[in-house]
Design a protein around this motif. Structure first.
Motif, PDB file in Angstrom:
ATOM      1  N   ASP A  82       0.867  -1.172   0.000  1.00 60.68           N
ATOM      2  CA  ASP A  82       0.000   0.000   0.000  1.00 60.68           C
ATOM      3  C   ASP A  82       0.907   1.226   0.000  1.00 60.68           C
ATOM      4  OD1 ASP A  82      -2.090   1.873   0.430  1.00 60.68           O
ATOM      5  OD2 ASP A  82      -1.688   1.805   2.582  1.00 60.68           O
ATOM      6  N   TRP A  83       0.773   2.050  -1.026  1.00 57.17           N
ATOM      7  CA  TRP A  83       1.635   3.212  -1.198  1.00 57.17           C
ATOM      8  C   TRP A  83       1.340   4.293  -0.168  1.00 57.17           C
ATOM      9  CZ3 TRP A  83       0.435   8.331  -2.456  1.00 57.17           C
ATOM     10  CH2 TRP A  83       1.507   9.139  -2.851  1.00 57.17           C
ATOM     11  N   ASN A  84       2.409   4.881   0.382  1.00 63.57           N
ATOM     12  CA  ASN A  84       2.301   6.037   1.270  1.00 63.57           C
ATOM     13  C   ASN A  84       3.197   7.148   0.731  1.00 63.57           C
ATOM     14  OD1 ASN A  84       0.505   5.017   3.270  1.00 63.57           O
ATOM     15  ND2 ASN A  84       2.192   3.831   4.144  1.00 63.57           N
ATOM     16  N   ARG A  85       2.722   8.382   0.855  1.00 58.82           N
ATOM     17  CA  ARG A  85       3.442   9.514   0.288  1.00 58.82           C
ATOM     18  C   ARG A  85       4.845   9.659   0.862  1.00 58.82           C
ATOM     19  NH1 ARG A  85       1.381  13.662  -2.476  1.00 58.82           N
ATOM     20  NH2 ARG A  85      -0.730  13.046  -1.872  1.00 58.82           N
ATOM     21  N   ASP A  86       5.041   9.325   2.148  1.00 59.54           N
ATOM     22  CA  ASP A  86       6.344   9.524   2.779  1.00 59.54           C
ATOM     23  C   ASP A  86       7.322   8.379   2.493  1.00 59.54           C
ATOM     24  OD1 ASP A  86       5.358   7.456   4.280  1.00 59.54           O
ATOM     25  OD2 ASP A  86       5.387   8.533   6.192  1.00 59.54           O
ATOM     26  N   GLY A  87       6.908   7.419   1.679  1.00 64.06           N
ATOM     27  CA  GLY A  87       7.804   6.324   1.322  1.00 64.06           C
ATOM     28  C   GLY A  87       7.752   5.130   2.252  1.00 64.06           C
ATOM     29  N   SER A  88       7.033   5.236   3.369  1.00 63.74           N
ATOM     30  CA  SER A  88       6.931   4.115   4.306  1.00 63.74           C
ATOM     31  C   SER A  88       5.760   3.225   3.891  1.00 63.74           C
ATOM     32  CB  SER A  88       6.717   4.632   5.733  1.00 63.74           C
ATOM     33  OG  SER A  88       5.521   5.397   5.799  1.00 63.74           O
ATOM     34  N   HIS A  89       5.905   2.560   2.754  1.00 61.22           N
ATOM     35  CA  HIS A  89       4.813   1.777   2.191  1.00 61.22           C
ATOM     36  C   HIS A  89       4.479   0.592   3.086  1.00 61.22           C
ATOM     37  CE1 HIS A  89       5.727   4.369  -1.099  1.00 61.22           C
ATOM     38  NE2 HIS A  89       6.840   3.743  -1.433  1.00 61.22           N
ATOM     39  N   ASP A  90       3.183   0.307   3.210  1.00 60.17           N
ATOM     40  CA  ASP A  90       2.725  -0.775   4.088  1.00 60.17           C
ATOM     41  C   ASP A  90       2.696  -2.100   3.322  1.00 60.17           C
ATOM     42  OD1 ASP A  90       2.253   0.949   6.280  1.00 60.17           O
ATOM     43  OD2 ASP A  90       0.355   1.585   5.366  1.00 60.17           O
ATOM     44  N   PHE A  91       3.306  -3.106   3.911  1.00 60.11           N
ATOM     45  CA  PHE A  91       3.338  -4.434   3.316  1.00 60.11           C
ATOM     46  C   PHE A  91       1.970  -5.094   3.471  1.00 60.11           C
ATOM     47  CE2 PHE A  91       4.294  -9.057   3.898  1.00 60.11           C
ATOM     48  CZ  PHE A  91       4.766  -9.315   2.618  1.00 60.11           C
ATOM     49  N   ILE A  92       1.355  -5.512   2.351  1.00 55.56           N
ATOM     50  CA  ILE A  92       0.068  -6.201   2.402  1.00 55.56           C
ATOM     51  C   ILE A  92       0.276  -7.709   2.419  1.00 55.56           C
ATOM     52  CG2 ILE A  92      -2.088  -6.645   1.145  1.00 55.56           C
ATOM     53  CD1 ILE A  92      -1.973  -3.791   0.085  1.00 55.56           C
ATOM     54  N   GLY A  93       1.159  -8.211   1.562  1.00 52.28           N
ATOM     55  CA  GLY A  93       1.410  -9.648   1.536  1.00 52.28           C
ATOM     56  C   GLY A  93       2.246 -10.003   0.314  1.00 52.28           C
TER      57      GLY A  93
END
Length: 569
Positions: A240-251
């Motif tokens: 899941d993309w986040n603007r600050d670059g700390s993208h969330d791992f979905i799987g």
């Protein structure tokens, strides 16, 4: 290296030779990844009981021949087709001299002096590749007064996994990661390495605010995806993309090229698994699914595909006859005709021409001059035929070009200015008449000075960039060539009157950068040719791709009429 066993695997370069004196000079030039690899097959037409073929490759600097490898021994056949092939690295921009020696084998000794010499053939790898259907037939020579038969050499490009795949994926019911919305999912693809690690090879675009994204189709080479190993693990991570670059791992999930190649089916619906969630929650099933929507294999065509299909490379030379070169009768002149060695103009002509001529079937080259006063009336010309025949400016081979160049030096008066546009437009007129992919034009301009018609030359280059042609400019002598760099569109595309060149078609180099400090002119010429010709295959392909021109089918492979019985000593 004698090959008395039953193996018929293709021969590759023995690692012993990579540091040897003969091939060491070749390797100074061959540090780049080869454009491709070709497999050379040998057929021999003459009557001998036991035959073996030995391939030698010549070093660039010292001209020493070094053995590359040997075929198996074939017995009891009049017209042997050797099963063992030679695999060679192929560079368009390099001249690779080959020698094929044939022997009638009398014993099991690996010492060639113990066997009867049947003759030999000299050629270049470019000659084989550039022949119709990449099939070269030559008479065997080496024994005075005796007919030694014929050898047929064929070259076939090794696939090297040139396939690319066009894939599209979608996902369904991915985990919701954003507090105020859904998720902004994207995929990251990794190929596995031999040591178990993974290397990223593709990242999709982000699809905003959805748990059921459909990503755009994307193209990736099979080499990048799995290095040609269809069963190698391909790992796909979903984020899941986040603007600050700390993208969330979905799987994540794993697959392989072989699985993906099944296309859209129940086998290509993948559960997205988050290992941390799976370890914590007993009722966890998955974090959504990813489905392959389409899988299409495309084979990337190569420069050699066009050459094998019959495309001809037409070579034209244009030589600077301006007065700044100096009086040709004086040793200080760049046009000085030294009886013992080539001048800089001659070296540039031979270095480039001897390679390009292998791809032109008739070996007839237009040779032009510019910047001179012509007899008998002294008119200034920026586009004259070196052979004195404007209706037919063709010269027979590079040797014919050299002869016409030397004759012109004795008949014209060096003058000026230095105008390129007329000779560029001359070749462009021919290129404009053949835009179907059957011919490609290469213009070599050799000059000593700063260009006088920069605006007109830029306009000519912009117009020529739409045509099947490339321009090589070699600067000779001590002048500053800063303005020439502007024409070489590696960094900034050439423009004229607000229009930019469609392709980068110009390569400029100053010859002084390639002069060997030890005075080895052969090595200087090889270095020059390597650099100025290295961009030609990609410039060629850029034209063909832009016009949607596919290679013509290669001629059918040659099939010998006699059955070959192969045995080993």
């Amino acid at each position: 290296m004698w090959v008395p066993d039953n193996s018929t695997a293709p021969l590759k370069m023995d690692s012993r030779y990579t540091s040897s004196a003969g091939l060491g000079d070749l390797n100074q030039l061959s540090t780049a990844i080869p454009a491709t690899r070709v497999e050379v097959s040998v057929s021999y037409f003459f009557s001998h009981l036991f035959a073996v073929c030995v391939l030698y490759i010549q070093g660039v600097g010292n001209k020493e021949w070094r053995e590359f490898g040997r075929t198996e021994v074939i017995d009891n056949t009049l017209n042997p087709d050797f099963v063992r092939k030679f695999i060679l690295d192929y560079f368009f921009e390099e001249k690779e001299n080959l020698r094929f020696d044939l022997y009638d084998v009398d014993s099991k000794s690996p010492n060639l002096s113990k066997h009867d010499f049947l003759g030999q053939v000299f050629c270049t790898l470019g000659e084989i590749v550039g022949s119709q259907g990449s099939r070269l037939e030559k008479s065997i020579v080496g024994i005075p007064g005796k007919k030694c038969g014929t050898i047929i050499l064929t070259a076939e490009e090794l696939n090297c996994c040139r396939d690319a795949v066009l894939m599209q994926f979608c996902a369904n019911k991915l985990d919701k990661k954003d507090f105020f919305g859904k998720s902004d999912p994207f995929l990251v693809f990794y190929r596995s390495n031999e040591d178990g690690s993974f290397t990223i090879c593709h990242k999709t675009e982000v699809v905003k605010n959805t748990l059921n994204p459909v990503w755009q189709a994307f193209k990736i080479s099979v080499r990048a995806l799995c290095n040609g190993d269809y069963d190698r693990t391909v790992k796909v991570e979903v984020y899941d993309w986040n603007r600050d670059g700390s993208h969330d791992f979905i799987g994540e999930f794993t697959t392989s090229y072989r699985e993906l190649s099944r296309g859209q089916s129940q086998f290509n619906v993948y559960e997205v698994i988050n290992p941390r969630k799976k370890g914590k929650k007993k009722k966890y099933t998955n974090s959504g699914t990813v489905t392959l929507l389409s899988f299409l294999v495309e084979t990337e065509v190569s420069f050699l595909d066009y050459i094998k299909g019959g495309t001809q490379i037409n070579f034209t030379v244009a030589i600077d006859f301006t007065a700044s070169n100096g009086n040709p009768a004086q040793p200080t002149s760049l046009h000085y005709m030294n009886p013992y060695q080539l001048n800089a103009y001659g070296m540039a002509l031979k270095a480039v021409g001897e390679i390009v001529q292998d791809y032109d079937s008739d070996k007839m080259f237009p040779a032009l001059g510019f910047g001179a006063k012509l007899p008998p009336d002294g008119r200034i010309s920026h586009e004259f035929a070196l052979n004195g025949n404007p209706q037919n400016p063709y010269c027979n081979g590079i040797d014919g070009v050299m002869e016409a160049y030397y004759r012109s030096l004795k008949s014209v008066q060096l003058y000026g200015p230095t105008n390129f546009a007329p000779v560029i437009n001359h070749v462009a007129r021919y290129a404009a008449s053949v835009k179907d992919g059957s011919q490609y034009f290469v213009l070599l301009i050799v000059t000593d000075g700063v260009i006088s018609d920069m605006a007109q030359t830029k306009e000519s280059i912009v117009n020529a960039s739409k045509l099947p042609m490339s321009i090589i400019i070699v600067g000779v002598g001590p002048a500053e060539f800063d303005a020439m760099v502007e024409l070489d569109g590696d960094d900034v595309r050439v423009s004229s009157r607000g229009k930019y060149a469609e392709r980068d078609i110009v390569q400029f180099v100053p010859f002084r950068d390639y002069i060997d400090r030890s005075g080895n002119h052969i090595l200087s010429m090889a270095r020059l040719a390597k650099d100025v010709l290295a961009e030609i295959p990609e410039q060629f392909l850029s034209y063909m791709r832009a016009r949607g021109i596919k290679p013509s089918p290669a001629p059918p492979p040659y099939t010998p009429s006699t059955h070959v019985l192969q045995t080993q000593i």
